[in-house]
Motif scaffolding. Structure first.
Motif, PDB file in Angstrom:
ATOM      1  N   THR A  16       1.199  -1.281   0.305  1.00  0.00           N
ATOM      2  CA  THR A  16      -0.268   0.127   0.157  1.00  0.00           C
ATOM      3  C   THR A  16       0.932   1.129   0.034  1.00  0.00           C
ATOM      4  O   THR A  16       1.975   0.606   0.147  1.00  0.00           O
ATOM      5  CB  THR A  16      -0.664   0.158   1.214  1.00  0.00           C
ATOM      6  OG1 THR A  16      -0.025   0.707   2.387  1.00  0.00           O
ATOM      7  CG2 THR A  16      -1.491  -1.547   1.891  1.00  0.00           C
ATOM      8  N   PHE A  17       0.583   2.575  -0.369  1.00  0.00           N
ATOM      9  CA  PHE A  17       1.063   3.693  -0.230  1.00  0.00           C
ATOM     10  C   PHE A  17       1.793   4.116   0.563  1.00  0.00           C
ATOM     11  O   PHE A  17       2.270   4.368   0.889  1.00  0.00           O
ATOM     12  CB  PHE A  17      -0.074   4.618  -1.223  1.00  0.00           C
ATOM     13  CG  PHE A  17       0.971   5.806  -1.338  1.00  0.00           C
ATOM     14  CD1 PHE A  17       1.991   6.269  -2.271  1.00  0.00           C
ATOM     15  CD2 PHE A  17       1.181   7.278  -0.336  1.00  0.00           C
ATOM     16  CE1 PHE A  17       2.476   7.666  -2.544  1.00  0.00           C
ATOM     17  CE2 PHE A  17       1.120   8.328  -0.070  1.00  0.00           C
ATOM     18  CZ  PHE A  17       2.196   8.411  -1.274  1.00  0.00           C
ATOM     19  N   ASP A  18       0.735   3.788   1.428  1.00  0.00           N
ATOM     20  CA  ASP A  18       1.107   4.481   3.264  1.00  0.00           C
ATOM     21  C   ASP A  18       2.026   3.677   3.579  1.00  0.00           C
ATOM     22  O   ASP A  18       3.126   4.448   3.829  1.00  0.00           O
ATOM     23  CB  ASP A  18      -0.563   4.798   3.903  1.00  0.00           C
ATOM     24  CG  ASP A  18      -0.621   5.522   3.755  1.00  0.00           C
ATOM     25  OD1 ASP A  18      -1.068   6.470   2.435  1.00  0.00           O
ATOM     26  OD2 ASP A  18      -2.732   5.458   3.672  1.00  0.00           O
ATOM     27  N   ILE A 103       6.824   1.728  -9.299  1.00  0.00           N
ATOM     28  CA  ILE A 103       6.050   3.278  -9.983  1.00  0.00           C
ATOM     29  C   ILE A 103       6.543   4.096  -9.597  1.00  0.00           C
ATOM     30  O   ILE A 103       7.074   5.174 -10.169  1.00  0.00           O
ATOM     31  CB  ILE A 103       4.861   3.442  -9.013  1.00  0.00           C
ATOM     32  CG1 ILE A 103       4.082   1.412  -9.424  1.00  0.00           C
ATOM     33  CG2 ILE A 103       4.281   4.315  -9.241  1.00  0.00           C
ATOM     34  CD1 ILE A 103       3.091   1.494 -10.327  1.00  0.00           C
ATOM     35  N   GLU A 104       7.624   4.501  -8.228  1.00  0.00           N
ATOM     36  CA  GLU A 104       8.498   4.978  -7.403  1.00  0.00           C
ATOM     37  C   GLU A 104       9.395   5.192  -9.244  1.00  0.00           C
ATOM     38  O   GLU A 104       9.933   6.254  -9.628  1.00  0.00           O
ATOM     39  CB  GLU A 104       9.321   4.525  -6.474  1.00  0.00           C
ATOM     40  CG  GLU A 104       9.797   6.203  -6.037  1.00  0.00           C
ATOM     41  CD  GLU A 104      10.090   5.874  -4.827  1.00  0.00           C
ATOM     42  OE1 GLU A 104      10.160   4.995  -3.940  1.00  0.00           O
ATOM     43  OE2 GLU A 104      11.684   6.834  -4.234  1.00  0.00           O
ATOM     44  N   ILE A 129      -2.069  -9.356 -11.412  1.00  0.00           N
ATOM     45  CA  ILE A 129      -0.281  -8.222 -11.171  1.00  0.00           C
ATOM     46  C   ILE A 129      -0.759  -6.624 -11.944  1.00  0.00           C
ATOM     47  O   ILE A 129      -1.116  -5.506 -11.268  1.00  0.00           O
ATOM     48  CB  ILE A 129       0.735  -8.611 -11.507  1.00  0.00           C
ATOM     49  CG1 ILE A 129       1.325  -9.687 -11.062  1.00  0.00           C
ATOM     50  CG2 ILE A 129       1.401  -7.451 -10.737  1.00  0.00           C
ATOM     51  CD1 ILE A 129       2.591 -10.174 -10.561  1.00  0.00           C
ATOM     52  N   VAL A 130      -1.944  -6.376 -12.885  1.00  0.00           N
ATOM     53  CA  VAL A 130      -2.216  -5.317 -13.781  1.00  0.00           C
ATOM     54  C   VAL A 130      -3.063  -4.893 -12.997  1.00  0.00           C
ATOM     55  O   VAL A 130      -2.394  -3.144 -11.995  1.00  0.00           O
ATOM     56  CB  VAL A 130      -3.142  -5.866 -15.153  1.00  0.00           C
ATOM     57  CG1 VAL A 130      -3.365  -4.054 -15.090  1.00  0.00           C
ATOM     58  CG2 VAL A 130      -2.142  -6.200 -15.798  1.00  0.00           C
ATOM     59  N   GLU A 134      -2.168  -1.143 -11.031  1.00  0.00           N
ATOM     60  CA  GLU A 134      -3.182  -0.140 -11.332  1.00  0.00           C
ATOM     61  C   GLU A 134      -3.850   0.549  -9.936  1.00  0.00           C
ATOM     62  O   GLU A 134      -3.647   1.243  -9.906  1.00  0.00           O
ATOM     63  CB  GLU A 134      -4.663  -0.525 -11.770  1.00  0.00           C
ATOM     64  CG  GLU A 134      -3.468  -0.416 -13.925  1.00  0.00           C
ATOM     65  CD  GLU A 134      -5.222  -1.262 -14.795  1.00  0.00           C
ATOM     66  OE1 GLU A 134      -6.135  -1.791 -14.024  1.00  0.00           O
ATOM     67  OE2 GLU A 134      -5.273  -1.631 -15.647  1.00  0.00           O
ATOM     68  N   LYS A 135      -4.002  -0.367  -9.113  1.00  0.00           N
ATOM     69  CA  LYS A 135      -4.007   0.423  -7.573  1.00  0.00           C
ATOM     70  C   LYS A 135      -2.804   0.754  -7.157  1.00  0.00           C
ATOM     71  O   LYS A 135      -3.454   2.238  -6.504  1.00  0.00           O
ATOM     72  CB  LYS A 135      -4.575  -0.985  -6.607  1.00  0.00           C
ATOM     73  CG  LYS A 135      -4.783  -0.252  -5.570  1.00  0.00           C
ATOM     74  CD  LYS A 135      -5.213  -1.738  -4.692  1.00  0.00           C
ATOM     75  CE  LYS A 135      -6.346  -1.465  -3.021  1.00  0.00           C
ATOM     76  NZ  LYS A 135      -4.924  -1.685  -2.764  1.00  0.00           N
ATOM     77  N   ALA A 136      -2.109   0.967  -6.939  1.00  0.00           N
ATOM     78  CA  ALA A 136      -0.819   1.450  -7.104  1.00  0.00           C
ATOM     79  C   ALA A 136      -0.830   2.812  -7.499  1.00  0.00           C
ATOM     80  O   ALA A 136      -0.796   3.918  -7.092  1.00  0.00           O
ATOM     81  CB  ALA A 136       0.407   0.293  -7.231  1.00  0.00           C
TER      82      ALA A 136
END
Ligand SMILES: Cc1cc2nc3c(=O)[nH]c(=O)nc-3n(C[C@H](O)[C@H](O)[C@H](O)COP(=O)(O)O)c2cc1C
Ligand code: SF4
Ligand code: SF4
Ligand code: FES
Ligand code: FES
Lengths: 436, 176, 335
Positions: A16-18, A103-104, A129-130, A134-136
């Protein structure tokens, strides 16, 4: 041992992003966008000595510097997540467990290259994984790391995931671009190289998932610091996918320079050959690279310990060495039939040839058919020589390196295990005599 | 009956087309074919491909050329659950052939065939990037790894009971 | 301008042209064969690999040799480049390999093939092959099909040069056929039954290097060497109207475009000229056409061919089929 990519992999919620952000994630985006020019980012990647992790090992910084920055066309960064080389599953692991790292890396790298739209081309079979990616990406947009004016700077970026649909050849970078354009995955003739005319005939960089992820620690640490990790020109860490007859298969992040013997036998990694058996052979860098018998994978022909580096693995050339390739480390125990294993590889390349150029289209099928006969007891005296010759006539004469990738395993298996092939032929002869 | 995507899918198609620069809508072909295969019974009939061609304003032959190139697209009807067992080197080393043989016995079909009740099609495929958890098979979006005969038996029961068509775009696990 | 050396002969050519076209300017034996490249079709070349050559010196600036053989049809020249074609044993060996690859899935029925005498692969095998096949596995087979009422497709013969798809893309406004499937399962097809019908679609026949696409309106199922090629023209609003009439006595058996010495059509013709004017009176006949290609048809000048020499040629090719070395070329035919 130092970990740069998978350091936080076992942190609950790291997908998760957080949680990712709490663990220091997206620092490279802040650092580069706010304190560095795009060229300075590229300079750091150059200084790091990072080599492409997709298989060919081409210096990433150099590839970036070839990008045509004078063209008035848009520039693209395309991430190669096609991962289809047998024995390789590290990109999958990274994207599934710690998607924000990719993503980073995509944001920081796109900034360096001046790309305003970037794509992640992922093999279609990884469809689940797509969703993860996509969620990330959604989370990153929401947090202002993607989209217009990232972190309040002038820089804007859109990032999309594009699924393939089952074709190993689409891992070859120009076939990948064709596929991304909605066409058959036929590799292009080069030149022009993607750096000049890639996606939509615009300047394009294609990099492997792990390469792009490695940009994150490079920017965080600085290129020079990164270059201190590893051994010589093999800088940094590498993800190794370990499979086959070992006790602990999986993905391991190693510092380049680790002795192969330690990698196979240490409990920290593969934990030794399974069932207490002896090691027979290893394919060290994905199915395409030459197979080596136990004695040559543990020690070079000169008797030095073989190390997990680009240089050490290729020591001895193709006579007694191999390649680090994609890091797909396939281990075979003493009971393994080299002929049968090779047959599965030959079948693979035959199945995956795009069919555009004649040596690969026709030669891969021919090799598979001969190996099928050999393995099923219908071998002929001349088969082994024909195999060697067909492999030789494919190698170097094709449009793309898939031809070489199909030829090398055949040539190397016969080079190191010829007697096993001869035994197949002899058995076939005996069977024939019995029948008559 | 006229062939048409649901409204939800249509708006998704339009969203996908926008990911690519203007005039490059052909780029959306693979994602849209995935949607089509998922929505129209698990395979791509000529009518479905012609429909996709019309949505992307490209020639039908451009769709046929692409659909026949990629191994995930089925050009003939398949059973409700397509069991794709990897058989490449690393999986073979860890017993993939036994798994294929087990499924063949259990469903009384050979690789490439569909069971009499139409529930299962068995297909052998090449490396799916799961070599470290071999042997393995894929069904729809899901990977089933470190397979044993028992695990396969359970999986087959579960899929049969569920009775829904598997799709690469939907996870059987999540849908349950 | 760029100075290059090909097989020891120096020639000055325009910058940026391909090695193959430089060699064609030089002419003679230094010209590599080409099965997929076609100068009038954009994007062609690079696929068959018969035109591989060795670049022994990259350029004056960077004299290093190129590490691999390169496809001469798609590699540009550079000033000071040194190229080896027939003078490189490596090239000859690789080319032999490519010819063998092209033949392993090709039917070996040359003696009874209706394209014999007009097939570039037959000529290529004759000049560059080993004359004997080592391939004992099963060959790929396809049924013959009609693609429209004018063209027959013998897919077993196809070498997947992609030229016909480029004709359809570049000369017609609606391509309905293409390359389907992949690898050695690739085939030329319309997928679902569709007629290839278009003003310029007939040119697919002329660009096909083998006998995979043939003219169904060819009114004589005979050897092409029993016909007399004549240059002819008519006033046509769609194309140049410049054609070759393949005649027997005063009958027009077939109409095709004119090919140059490398087998390439420079002026494509329309379907009306090709299919709808099969009467000699429709045409202004210019005179006999010289087929100066180094081909079986050129070797046995049509006037001289008699049944006895043809029979010998067939016997010779049957030996070839059985995997035996190709006996010496038939001297009577090769005059
Ligand atoms: C047949 C073939 C398959 C390939 N498959 C992959 C792949 O799955 N993933 C990948 O990253 N690179 C693959 N490559 C290498 C790519 O062409 C390209 O070199 C790479 O994506 C560049 O990224 P890197 O420099 O970061 O390694 C493949 C190459 C060939 C010839
Ligand atoms: S080498 Fe094989 S995969 Fe590559 S272009 Fe040629 S046929 Fe296609
Ligand atoms: S049919 Fe003829 S022109 Fe078309 S690809 Fe095959 S060989 Fe080439
Ligand atoms: S070999 Fe089966 S998943 Fe890789
Ligand atoms: S003519 Fe050059 S590759 Fe075919």
């Amino acid at each position: 041992m130092r970990k740069l990519l998978l350091e936080h992999i076992s942190e609950p919620g790291i997908e998760t992003f957080d949680v990712y952000r709490k663990k220091g994630g997206y620092a490279s985006v802040e650092k580069s966008l706010k304190t560095m020019t795009p060229d300075q980012v590229t300079e750091q990647v150059k200084a790091s000595g990072l080599r492409g992790r997709g298989g060919a090992g081409f210096p990433a910084g150099m590839k970036w510097s070839f990008l045509d920055r004078k063209s008035d066309k848009p520039r693209y960064l395309v991430c190669n997540a096609d991962e289809s080389e047998p024995g390789t599953f590290k990109d999958r692991y990274l994207m599934e467990k710690i998607p924000h790292l990719l993503i980073e890396g995509m944001i920081t790298s796109s900034y360096a290259l001046g790309a305003k739209t970037s794509y992640i081309y992922i093999r279609g079979e990884y469809m689940y994984i797509v969703r993860i990616l996509e969620k990330a990406i959604e989370e990153a947009y929401a947090a202002g790391f993607l989209g217009k004016n990232i972190l309040g700077t002038e820089y804007s970026l859109d990032l999309y995931v594009h699924p393939g649909a089952g074709a190993y050849i689409c891992g070859e970078e120009t076939a990948l671009l064709e596929s991304l354009e909605g066409k058959r995955g036929n590799p292009r003739l080069k030149p022009p190289f993607p750096a000049i005319a890639g996606l939509y005939a615009s300047p394009t960089v294609v990099n492997n998932v792990e390469t792009i992820a490695a940009v994150v620690p490079i920017i965080n640490l600085s290129g020079d610091e990164y270059a201190k990790i590893g051994l010589g020109k093999s800088t940094g860490t590498k993800l190794i996918s370990a499979s086959g007859h070992i006790n602990k298969s999986g993905v391991y992040e190693i510092e380049l320079g680790l002795p192969v013997e330690e990698f196979i036998y240490s409990d920290q990694y593969c934990g030794g050959v399974w069932k207490g058996r002896k090691l027979k052979a290893v394919v060290a860098g994905g199915s395409s690279v030459p197979i080596l018998p136990a004695e040559l994978i543990l020690k070079t022909a000169k008797g030095e310990p073989r190390l997990m580096t680009y240089e050490s693995l290729s020591d001895g050339g193709f006579i007694s060495g191999t390649m680090l390739g994609s890091g797909g480390f396939i281990v075979m125990d003493e009971t393994t039939s080299i002929v049968k294993n090779l047959y599965t590889f030959a079948r693979f390349y035959h199945h995956e040839s795009c069919g555009q150029c004649s040596p690969c289209r026709e030669g891969t099928g021919w090799m598979e058919k001969i190996l099928h006969r050999l393995h099923h007891g219908h071998g002929r005296k001349e088969d082994i020589d024909i195999l060697v010759d067909v492999a030789k006539k494919i190698e170097g004469n094709t449009i793309c390196p898939l031809g070489d990738a199909a030829a090398w395993p055949v040539a190397s298996a016969i080079r190191h295990f010829r007697s096993e092939f001869e035994e197949c032929v002899n058995n076939s002869m005996k069977v024939k005599e019995l029948v008559h | 009956m006229e062939l048409k995507f649901s409204n939800n899918t249509l708006s998704l198609v339009n969203k996908i087309i926008k990911r690519y620069p203007e005039g490059k809508q052909k780029s959306a072909l693979l994602p849209v074919l995935h949607l089509a295969q998922s929505e129209f019974d698990g395979w791509l009939s000529p009518e479905v491909m012609d429909y996709v061609a019309s949505l992307l304003t490209i020639k039908p032959i451009e769709v046929y050329e692409v659909a026949t190139f990629y191994s995930m697209f089925n050009l003939k009807p398949v059973g409700k659950n397509l069991l794709e067992v990897c058989r490449t080197g690393p999986c073979w080393l860890r017993g993939a052939e036994d798994m294929v043989a087990h499924i063949e016995r259990k469903l009384n079909i050979k690789a490439g065939e569909t069971s009499a009740d139409g529930n299962f099609t068995l297909k052998t495929v090449e490396c799916l990037g799961s070599c470290g958890s071999a042997p393995m098979l894929q069904c729809g979006a899901n990977y089933y790894e470190n397979l044993t005969e028992e695990k396969i038996d359970q999986l087959i029961e579960k899929l049969r009971d569920k009775g829904v068509r598997s799709s690469y775009l939907k996870s059987v696990e999540i849908n349950s | 301008m760029a100075k290059v050396v090909i097989d020891g002969t120096e020639i000055e050519v325009a910058d940026g042209i391909t090695i193959l076209n430089a060699a064609r300017q030089l002419g003679g034996h230094s010209v590599p064969p080409a099965m997929c490249y076609y100068s009038t079709l954009k994007g062609s070349g690079g696929k068959c690999r018969v035109c591989l050559v060795k670049v022994a010196q990259g350029s004056a600036k960077d004299p290093r040799p190129m590490p691999k053989l390169v496809a001469s049809c798609s590699t540009p020249v550079a000033d000071g480049m040194v190229i080896q074609n027939l003078t490189s044993p490596e090239v000859l060996e690789a080319r032999k390999g490519v010819v063998e690859f092209l033949l392993i899935n090709h039917p070996l029925d040359c003696p009874i093939c209706d394209q014999a005498g007009e097939c570039d692969l037959q000529n290529l095998a004759y000049e560059h092959g080993v004359g004997k096949t080592r391939y004992e596995e099963e060959r790929r087979k396809f049924e013959k099909i009609d693609i429209g009422d004018k063209i027959k497709l013998h897919m077993t013969r196809c070498i997947l040069c992609y030229r016909c798809t480029m004709v359809a893309n570049q000369l017609t406004d609606n391509r309905v056929h293409g390359v389907l499937n992949r690898g050695d399962a690739s085939e030329i097809s319309t997928y679902i039954e569709k007629a290839v019908d278009n003003d310029f679609s007939g040119n697919m026949i002329d660009v096909c290097p083998v006998g995979a696409l043939t003219d169904k309106t060819f009114r004589f199922k005979s050897r092409v060497w029993f016909t007399k090629p004549m240059d002819a023209h008519r006033n046509c609003t769609k194309c140049s109207g410049k054609v070759v009439l393949w005649m027997k006595d005063n009958e027009v058996l077939r109409v095709s475009a004119r090919k140059d010495q490398y087998g390439e059509v420079k002026e494509f013709i329309c379907n009306e000229c090709r299919y709808d004017h099969k009467s000699a009176t429709d045409w202004t006949i210019e005179g006999p056409r010289h087929i100066d290609r180094h081909s079986v048809i050129a070797q046995n000048h049509y006037e001289k061919t008699d049944l006895l020499t043809l029979k010998k040629e067939i016997e010779r090719q049957i030996e070839f089929q059985k995997g035996k070395p190709l006996p010496e070329p038939n001297r009577t035919l090769a005059e």
